[in-house]
Design a protein around this motif. Structure first.
Motif, PDB file in Angstrom:
ATOM      1  N   THR A  85      33.208  33.995  54.055  1.00  0.00           N
ATOM      2  CA  THR A  85      32.859  33.455  55.369  1.00  0.00           C
ATOM      3  C   THR A  85      31.526  32.731  55.254  1.00  0.00           C
ATOM      4  O   THR A  85      30.505  33.339  54.931  1.00  0.00           O
ATOM      5  CB  THR A  85      32.775  34.567  56.419  1.00  0.00           C
ATOM      6  OG1 THR A  85      34.052  35.230  56.514  1.00  0.00           O
ATOM      7  CG2 THR A  85      32.430  33.986  57.787  1.00  0.00           C
ATOM      8  N   GLU A 127      39.729  27.413  56.703  1.00  0.00           N
ATOM      9  CA  GLU A 127      39.680  27.356  58.161  1.00  0.00           C
ATOM     10  C   GLU A 127      38.250  27.059  58.598  1.00  0.00           C
ATOM     11  O   GLU A 127      37.301  27.599  58.031  1.00  0.00           O
ATOM     12  CB  GLU A 127      40.139  28.675  58.775  1.00  0.00           C
ATOM     13  CG  GLU A 127      41.573  29.055  58.428  1.00  0.00           C
ATOM     14  CD  GLU A 127      41.947  30.423  58.975  1.00  0.00           C
ATOM     15  OE1 GLU A 127      41.360  30.828  60.005  1.00  0.00           O
ATOM     16  OE2 GLU A 127      42.798  31.093  58.376  1.00  0.00           O
ATOM     17  N   ALA A 128      38.118  26.223  59.601  1.00  0.00           N
ATOM     18  CA  ALA A 128      36.791  25.860  60.105  1.00  0.00           C
ATOM     19  C   ALA A 128      36.772  25.931  61.623  1.00  0.00           C
ATOM     20  O   ALA A 128      37.723  25.507  62.281  1.00  0.00           O
ATOM     21  CB  ALA A 128      36.406  24.460  59.643  1.00  0.00           C
ATOM     22  N   GLN A 129      35.686  26.467  62.150  1.00  0.00           N
ATOM     23  CA  GLN A 129      35.499  26.549  63.600  1.00  0.00           C
ATOM     24  C   GLN A 129      34.079  26.148  63.952  1.00  0.00           C
ATOM     25  O   GLN A 129      33.126  26.537  63.273  1.00  0.00           O
ATOM     26  CB  GLN A 129      35.780  27.973  64.086  1.00  0.00           C
ATOM     27  CG  GLN A 129      35.660  28.146  65.586  1.00  0.00           C
ATOM     28  CD  GLN A 129      36.115  29.515  66.044  1.00  0.00           C
ATOM     29  OE1 GLN A 129      37.295  29.737  66.269  1.00  0.00           O
ATOM     30  NE2 GLN A 129      35.185  30.438  66.169  1.00  0.00           N
ATOM     31  N   THR A 131      31.105  26.130  66.818  1.00  0.00           N
ATOM     32  CA  THR A 131      30.643  26.790  68.034  1.00  0.00           C
ATOM     33  C   THR A 131      29.287  26.226  68.431  1.00  0.00           C
ATOM     34  O   THR A 131      28.521  25.748  67.595  1.00  0.00           O
ATOM     35  CB  THR A 131      30.517  28.313  67.831  1.00  0.00           C
ATOM     36  OG1 THR A 131      29.624  28.565  66.733  1.00  0.00           O
ATOM     37  CG2 THR A 131      31.864  28.931  67.519  1.00  0.00           C
ATOM     38  N   PRO A 137      34.506  27.775  71.502  1.00  0.00           N
ATOM     39  CA  PRO A 137      34.698  27.472  70.073  1.00  0.00           C
ATOM     40  C   PRO A 137      35.831  26.468  69.875  1.00  0.00           C
ATOM     41  O   PRO A 137      36.837  26.497  70.592  1.00  0.00           O
ATOM     42  CB  PRO A 137      35.055  28.828  69.467  1.00  0.00           C
ATOM     43  CG  PRO A 137      34.529  29.839  70.439  1.00  0.00           C
ATOM     44  CD  PRO A 137      34.672  29.208  71.791  1.00  0.00           C
ATOM     45  N   LYS A 139      38.455  25.063  67.030  1.00  0.00           N
ATOM     46  CA  LYS A 139      39.035  25.204  65.700  1.00  0.00           C
ATOM     47  C   LYS A 139      39.415  23.825  65.174  1.00  0.00           C
ATOM     48  O   LYS A 139      40.078  23.043  65.858  1.00  0.00           O
ATOM     49  CB  LYS A 139      40.274  26.110  65.738  1.00  0.00           C
ATOM     50  CG  LYS A 139      40.860  26.385  64.368  1.00  0.00           C
ATOM     51  CD  LYS A 139      42.022  27.353  64.444  1.00  0.00           C
ATOM     52  CE  LYS A 139      42.587  27.634  63.053  1.00  0.00           C
ATOM     53  NZ  LYS A 139      43.734  28.581  63.099  1.00  0.00           N
ATOM     54  N   VAL A 140      38.986  23.512  63.966  1.00  0.00           N
ATOM     55  CA  VAL A 140      39.269  22.205  63.372  1.00  0.00           C
ATOM     56  C   VAL A 140      40.703  22.175  62.842  1.00  0.00           C
ATOM     57  O   VAL A 140      41.124  23.091  62.124  1.00  0.00           O
ATOM     58  CB  VAL A 140      38.298  21.892  62.217  1.00  0.00           C
ATOM     59  CG1 VAL A 140      38.647  20.554  61.572  1.00  0.00           C
ATOM     60  CG2 VAL A 140      36.854  21.889  62.721  1.00  0.00           C
ATOM     61  N   ALA A 141      41.444  21.134  63.206  1.00  0.00           N
ATOM     62  CA  ALA A 141      42.811  20.959  62.703  1.00  0.00           C
ATOM     63  C   ALA A 141      42.779  20.004  61.514  1.00  0.00           C
ATOM     64  O   ALA A 141      42.614  18.788  61.692  1.00  0.00           O
ATOM     65  CB  ALA A 141      43.710  20.416  63.810  1.00  0.00           C
ATOM     66  N   ASN A 162      50.087  26.729  56.217  1.00  0.00           N
ATOM     67  CA  ASN A 162      49.895  28.004  56.928  1.00  0.00           C
ATOM     68  C   ASN A 162      50.523  29.200  56.217  1.00  0.00           C
ATOM     69  O   ASN A 162      50.649  30.268  56.808  1.00  0.00           O
ATOM     70  CB  ASN A 162      50.447  27.921  58.365  1.00  0.00           C
ATOM     71  CG  ASN A 162      49.672  26.935  59.218  1.00  0.00           C
ATOM     72  OD1 ASN A 162      48.447  26.880  59.150  1.00  0.00           O
ATOM     73  ND2 ASN A 162      50.372  26.145  60.015  1.00  0.00           N
ATOM     74  N   THR A 200      31.602  27.899  61.260  1.00  0.00           N
ATOM     75  CA  THR A 200      32.033  29.071  60.513  1.00  0.00           C
ATOM     76  C   THR A 200      33.249  28.671  59.701  1.00  0.00           C
ATOM     77  O   THR A 200      34.261  28.224  60.261  1.00  0.00           O
ATOM     78  CB  THR A 200      32.384  30.237  61.455  1.00  0.00           C
ATOM     79  OG1 THR A 200      31.238  30.566  62.244  1.00  0.00           O
ATOM     80  CG2 THR A 200      32.799  31.456  60.646  1.00  0.00           C
ATOM     81  N   LYS A 202      36.011  29.674  56.630  1.00  0.00           N
ATOM     82  CA  LYS A 202      36.621  30.768  55.871  1.00  0.00           C
ATOM     83  C   LYS A 202      37.396  30.209  54.683  1.00  0.00           C
ATOM     84  O   LYS A 202      38.294  29.380  54.858  1.00  0.00           O
ATOM     85  CB  LYS A 202      37.539  31.616  56.762  1.00  0.00           C
ATOM     86  CG  LYS A 202      36.790  32.438  57.808  1.00  0.00           C
ATOM     87  CD  LYS A 202      37.725  33.357  58.559  1.00  0.00           C
ATOM     88  CE  LYS A 202      36.975  34.165  59.610  1.00  0.00           C
ATOM     89  NZ  LYS A 202      36.005  35.100  59.010  1.00  0.00           N
TER      90      LYS A 202
END
Length: 268
Positions: A85, A127-129, A131, A137, A139-141, A162, A200, A202
């Motif tokens: 993380t 995964e990226a978010q 904030t 928050p 979430k990046v697609a 996924n 953030t 992951k």
């Protein structure tokens, strides 16, 4: 019924007419675009900027450590599966892409890039978010993934499906392939970054191969147009397009004109 079919035909014909009109205008649009670019060479710029990482945590209780060059090396315990993380600050503006550099290191098995006994890794998720204070928050697609090298059967594009058990590997067990590797993950559209925002990230390793976790990595980001983001980090027209632009208009072949129009459609 017949009236619905007739109405549908009219809509199709209208849409086709718009496409035809756009195609007829394309040469003029390309010419105007070229005229606006005084020197196409100067349009090229470095698009990747270092991500300001403040912390890296290991779910599997490994020991991440920041190195002087801004990369992070993972030491200590090597769990069967791990999730890193990453926390980083962001400048106000927009975010469109993430660049991950996986680096070899003398402290890693076989002086390779991964923590597995053979020097390999399998990254199964990114995964990226984003904030920010007072904002929900986001979430990046990620819609596009590319790498300078992928092991057979472990293409970087698998990170977009996924499925958390397959992913990107780099043949780190092969002595001839223990080289720096890079992969980019591009958002489907620009993501707005408010003032005071943080990211953030992951990095997940959940493959069936025990201990196949990345050993050392560095991260960069970009705010360039998603359609123009590239692994090499140099924006602007590619070399082949620049060569066409240097050719006088009257001397260009039909193939060259078609290539220039193709680039214009995708990038401008």
């Amino acid at each position: 019924d017949e009236r619905e079919i007739a109405a549908l035909k009219k809509k199709i014909e209208a849409a086709q007419a718009k496409v035809t009109e756009a195609e007829l205008q394309l040469p003029n649009l390309v010419a105007s675009w070229e005229a606006e670019m005084e020197n196409p060479e100067t349009e090229k710029k470095e698009m990747w900027q270092p991500l300001a990482v403040s912390e890296v945590k290991s779910q599997g209780k490994a020991s991440p450590r920041r190195l002087p060059d801004g990369s992070w090396i993972i030491g200590g315990r090597n769990p069967e599966n791990d999730v890193y993380t990453v926390t980083a600050s962001l400048k106000e503006g927009s975010f469109t892409g993430l660049l991950l550099n996986a680096l070899p290191d003398p402290s890693l098995p076989n002086q390779s890039l991964g923590r597995a006994f053979n020097g390999n890794f399998v990254l199964t998720g990114v995964e990226a978010q984003i904030t920010a204070p007072g904002a929900a928050p986001v979430k990046v697609a990620f819609a596009r993934a590319e790498a300078d090298y992928s092991q057979s059967g472990y293409d970087v594009k698998l990170l977009l499906d996924n499925n958390k058990t397959n992913g990107w590997a780099i043949d780190g067990n092969d002595p001839k392939k223990r080289l720096e590797r890079k992969a980019m993950f591009v958002a489907s559209s620009p993501v707005r970054v408010p003032a005071g925002a943080s990211m953030t990230l992951k990095l997940t390793h959940q493959s069936k191969f025990a201990g196949h976790n990345i050993g050392r990595f560095k991260l960069s980001i970009t705010d360039d147009d998603p359609a123009l983001v590239s692994l090499d980090g140099h924006g602007g027209p590619p070399a082949a397009v620049l060569a066409i632009m240097k050719t006088p208009t009257e001397n260009r072949t039909p193939k060259q004109r078609a290539e220039l129009e193709k680039y214009y459609r995708s990038a401008v």
